[in-house]
Design a protein around this motif. Structure first.
Motif, PDB file in Angstrom:
ATOM      1  N   ALA A  21       0.813  -1.214   0.000  1.00  0.00           N
ATOM      2  CA  ALA A  21       0.000   0.000   0.000  1.00  0.00           C
ATOM      3  C   ALA A  21       0.849   1.268   0.000  1.00  0.00           C
ATOM      4  CB  ALA A  21      -0.914   0.004   1.215  1.00  0.00           C
ATOM      5  N   ARG A  22       2.154   1.111   0.132  1.00  0.00           N
ATOM      6  CA  ARG A  22       3.012   2.291   0.235  1.00  0.00           C
ATOM      7  C   ARG A  22       3.027   3.110  -1.036  1.00  0.00           C
ATOM      8  NH1 ARG A  22       8.547   1.378   3.398  1.00  0.00           N
ATOM      9  NH2 ARG A  22       7.603   1.304   5.451  1.00  0.00           N
ATOM     10  N   TRP A  23       3.222   4.398  -0.853  1.00  0.00           N
ATOM     11  CA  TRP A  23       3.341   5.278  -2.011  1.00  0.00           C
ATOM     12  C   TRP A  23       4.724   5.105  -2.610  1.00  0.00           C
ATOM     13  CZ3 TRP A  23       0.819  10.722  -1.252  1.00  0.00           C
ATOM     14  CH2 TRP A  23      -0.526  10.541  -0.925  1.00  0.00           C
TER      15      TRP A  23
ATOM     16  N   TYR B 131      -9.357   7.362  -7.361  1.00  0.00           N
ATOM     17  CA  TYR B 131      -9.582   8.807  -7.250  1.00  0.00           C
ATOM     18  C   TYR B 131      -9.555   9.493  -8.609  1.00  0.00           C
ATOM     19  CZ  TYR B 131      -8.664   7.541  -2.478  1.00  0.00           C
ATOM     20  OH  TYR B 131      -8.716   6.933  -1.275  1.00  0.00           O
TER      21      TYR B 131
ATOM     22  N   GLU C  27       3.351  12.895  -9.776  1.00  0.00           N
ATOM     23  CA  GLU C  27       2.856  12.809  -8.411  1.00  0.00           C
ATOM     24  C   GLU C  27       3.418  11.561  -7.735  1.00  0.00           C
ATOM     25  OE1 GLU C  27      -1.398  13.305  -8.774  1.00  0.00           O
ATOM     26  OE2 GLU C  27      -1.073  14.951 -10.177  1.00  0.00           O
ATOM     27  N   VAL C  28       2.638  10.481  -7.738  1.00  0.00           N
ATOM     28  CA  VAL C  28       3.064   9.304  -6.998  1.00  0.00           C
ATOM     29  C   VAL C  28       2.316   8.092  -7.539  1.00  0.00           C
ATOM     30  CG1 VAL C  28       1.330   9.312  -5.159  1.00  0.00           C
ATOM     31  CG2 VAL C  28       3.688   8.689  -4.620  1.00  0.00           C
TER      32      VAL C  28
ATOM     33  N   GLU D 142       0.374   4.645  -6.415  1.00  0.00           N
ATOM     34  CA  GLU D 142      -0.191   3.944  -5.258  1.00  0.00           C
ATOM     35  C   GLU D 142      -1.450   3.194  -5.691  1.00  0.00           C
ATOM     36  OE1 GLU D 142      -2.821   5.580  -2.859  1.00  0.00           O
ATOM     37  OE2 GLU D 142      -3.227   7.375  -4.028  1.00  0.00           O
TER      38      GLU D 142
ATOM     39  N   LYS E  42       7.516   6.563  -5.381  1.00  0.00           N
ATOM     40  CA  LYS E  42       7.915   7.702  -6.193  1.00  0.00           C
ATOM     41  C   LYS E  42       8.949   7.192  -7.181  1.00  0.00           C
ATOM     42  CE  LYS E  42       7.928  12.390  -6.174  1.00  0.00           C
ATOM     43  NZ  LYS E  42       7.007  12.945  -7.102  1.00  0.00           N
TER      44      LYS E  42
END
Lengths: 390, 297
Positions: free
Chosen positions: B116-118, B226, B217-218, B220, B120
């Motif tokens: 679940a970690r973001w 979203y 952005e990232v 995830e 980059k």
């Protein structure tokens, strides 16, 4: 004849059911005799899972140490991990599940302020202790005699941060605030803004964001136009990491200053090089001259292969406090609460690795705050601390 | 003024990303009247595929982008093949529920594989041409190369898609299927092939958006939800089933979001965008460019 058969069938059914129930009781009885169950609730998945990971590891280390030393009153300590994903909706479901499981004697958690607030009425109704190692919102503990925390409140943290900015950083005039639109972010922002104004800092802008958002350029463009000297980040590490990197991309030169929500090793990986020079306030730092904390850090690295962070340390202490309350108070929910409530002066305080913890009538505690800075891709204690400010 | 210019650019970047995702929703809807809720997850997998290519296999970003597009195109076709094709003649509700199930499954699959970690993009893997430079604009404003690149890429892909639909044989077949699938089939068009190609194109464009969001952005597991919902709203705003409408809807929604956050209130950033969408839907129920006659809903 037919009636007879029905009777005998019913008898057999009743017999079997009674047998199963007796067996069931016998089994749970056995379990209850050899096991003490404590729940640990936190964000183990979701966008802030790095907090949950450290909380889990800190609790696991403490449980391992306790069980290696003979357990709680000779019984095995079993931790029940419940995932609230950092969302209040999920937290109330988790709280209901924990409260209705009579085998669970106490809860370490929740981590996020919004989750602790969501769980509070449920734990109060059920009569089970909620000891948070991370919720700092002002209202978390007040109003329920079952809620405690072993961390400072946000009004203290915000005042501390504002004073540090004013007195230590120097030549900061204009401050902008970027806040997470939840209980933690809003509460901290309000306290910080009030204190900063008091100290004569000018608040030039306040921008909000939602936890789900990952694009902050629109808000940053507004902030940029106001040319602040410093941006205060009132939110959690994942969004803060992105805000920091996007702020630098947008060409904002301001000093960045976060609160304890930003204090996670994952902030560094998300923000990358942009993290350099960011300050954060935090309830705990691992100091080299602190033998207790160093011993825990070494054991933690041995067990998990990574260095512990602030939240692992606070959870480590929180689990120990619950265990102590079970040993000294008794093996039921009420006795645990009564013991914790009796820790109400520095003399009776619990002396853990994160310092002395004792509760006021709300279940809040007074603990010092520290400042860390990101240097060469690492969080290190800032050269200048501001202790003794209570 | 400088601020306004920057906000417009912020909005256009967001709009370009929404538009790239929205065409995927709208193309599939146009042909099989299915709202493919799993499309947001394809977008998310696009970001992850590029991330894995760059980190695990050490590919250059410029190789990772087309690889990710290809993988997502395959994934889109596969999803259609296993989940939607068996339900082609079933009631539409069955396919819709399958799409929701597919979306949940894929999101949790990503969580299982990557956690679940973001994530980059590592700094050394991001092309410095894009992230390291900014273009100064009049009035002291500035815009990053990456933002300009995203806008240009979105615009050129949209033009390319438009040409493909109007000038090629498969484009003609797609338009025929959108008008009347049964009739198209009677005219000798292999409708299943057309549907497969539609899924492939939509998914590849979604992958581009995913890689761009991953870079800017990232990455995830929940990002598809979203951004997917916002892009779906853009498709509805533009008139679902209409490709130009989806592009327009994305840009309107993105600019509304940026200006709303910049000038009204950042607390209601998404709310402002959705209020605009609702207002449009009230006065033009079929969307900005949607047909005024009732579709075969």
């Amino acid at each position: 004849m037919k009636k007879n058969r029905l009777c005998s069938t019913a008898l057999v059914v009743i017999f079997v059911m009674t047998f199963v129930m007796i067996l069931g009781f016998a089994l749970t009885g056995c379990e209850a005799k050899n096991e003490i169950k404590v729940a640990v609730a936190g964000p183990f998945t979701g966008s802030i899972a790095a907090f949950g990971e450290m909380i889990k590891r800190g609790a696991e280390l403490k449980a391992k140490e306790i069980n290696a030393a003979g357990g709680v009153n000779g019984k095995t300590l079993t931790l029940v991990f419940e995932d609230d994903t950092g969302k209040d909706k999920e937290a109330s479901l988790v709280a209901e599940r924990i409260a209705s499981n009579r085998q669970i004697l106490a809860v370490v958690g929740h981590f996020n302020s919004n989750c602790s607030l969501a769980g509070k009425p449920i734990y109060q109704r059920a009569g089970i202790v909620e000891l948070s190692p991370g919720s700092t919102n002002v209202n978390v503990a007040a109003g329920s005699e079952w809620t405690f925390r072993n961390i400072y409140r946000d009004d203290f943290q915000a005042a501390f941060a504002a004073k540090y900015i004013k007195n230590v950083l120097g030549d900061i005039q204009k401050v902008a605030i970027f806040f997470d639109n939840d209980d933690y972010g809003r509460g901290l922002k309000d306290s910080f803004a009030a204190e900063a104004k008091e100290l004569g800092l000018e608040i030039v802008g306040m921008e909000a964001y939602d936890r789900d958002n990952t694009d902050f350029k629109a808000q940053l463009t507004s902030i940029k136009a106001k040319q602040p000297d410093l941006i205060f980040l009132s939110g959690l590490y994942s969004q803060a990491g992105l805000i920091v990197s996007q702020a630098r991309e947008a060409g904002i030169p301001a000093q960045l200053f976060g609160a304890d929500g930003v204090d996670s090793p994952d902030f560094l990986t998300i923000a990358g090089d942009a993290a350099e020079g960011t300050y954060v306030t935090t309830p705990f730092v691992f100091r080299l001259d602190d033998p207790k904390a160093q011993k825990m850090a070494i054991a933690f690295e041995e067990m998990h292969g990574v260095a512990p962070d602030t939240w692992a340390a606070l959870t480590y202490d929180a689990v120990d406090m619950i265990v102590e309350a079970i040993e000294k108070g008794g093996e039921n929910r009420k006795a645990i609460r009564d013991h914790l409530a009796s820790i109400n002066s520095p003399e009776k305080g619990y002396d853990g690795i994160t310092g002395l913890t004792y509760f006021d009538e709300n279940g809040d505690c007074t603990k010092p705050a520290y400042v860390k800075i990101v240097k060469d891709g690492q969080f290190v204690p800032a050269a200048e601390q501001m202790l003794g400010m209570e | 003024m400088a601020q306004f210019l920057e906000q417009i650019i912020n909005g256009l970047v967001l709009g370009g990303i929404y538009a790239l995702i929205a065409v995927g929703y709208t193309m599939v809807y146009g042909i099989i009247q299915l709202i493919n809720f799993a499309h947001g997850e394809i977008f998310m997998f696009g970001a992850y595929f590029a991330f894995v290519c760059v980190t695990t296999f050490g590919m250059s970003f410029w190789v990772a982008l087309p690889v990710s597009m290809g993988m997502c195109a395959l994934m889109g076709m596969l999803i259609d093949f296993v989940a939607y094709r068996p339900l082609r003649n079933a009631p539409r509700l069955s396919a819709l529920i399958t799409a929701i199930g597919m979306s949940l499954m894929l999101q949790n699959l990503a969580r299982l594989i990557w956690g679940a970690r973001w994530r980059k993009f590592p700094a050394e893997a991001t092309p410095t041409v894009l992230t390291g430079n900014t273009i100064p604009l009049p009035g002291g404003a500035q815009v990053s190369f990456l933002d300009v690149f995203i806008i240009l890429l979105a615009v050129s892909l949209m033009i390319g898609l438009n040409r493909l639909i109007h000038l090629t044989k498969i484009g003609k077949a797609m338009r025929a299927c959108a008008q009347n699938r049964a009739a198209a089939s009677l005219m000798g068009i292999d409708t299943n092939r057309v549907i497969t190609v539609t899924f492939a194109i939509g998914s590849a464009l979604g992958a581009v958006a995913g890689v761009m969001v991953g870079l800017r952005e990232v990455t995830e597991p929940a990002m598809g939800y979203y951004k997917g919902v916002a892009a779906f709203a853009a498709a509805v705003l533009g008139g679902i089933g209409n490709i130009t409408g989806a592009m327009l809807g994305g840009v309107v929604l993105g600019v509304a979001e940026a200006l709303g956050a910049g000038y009204i209130s950042s607390e209601y950033r998404l709310a402002i965008a959705y209020i605009i969408m609702i207002l449009v839907i009230i006065f033009r129920p079929s969307g900005l460019l949607g047909k005024s006659t009732a579709t075969r809903a």
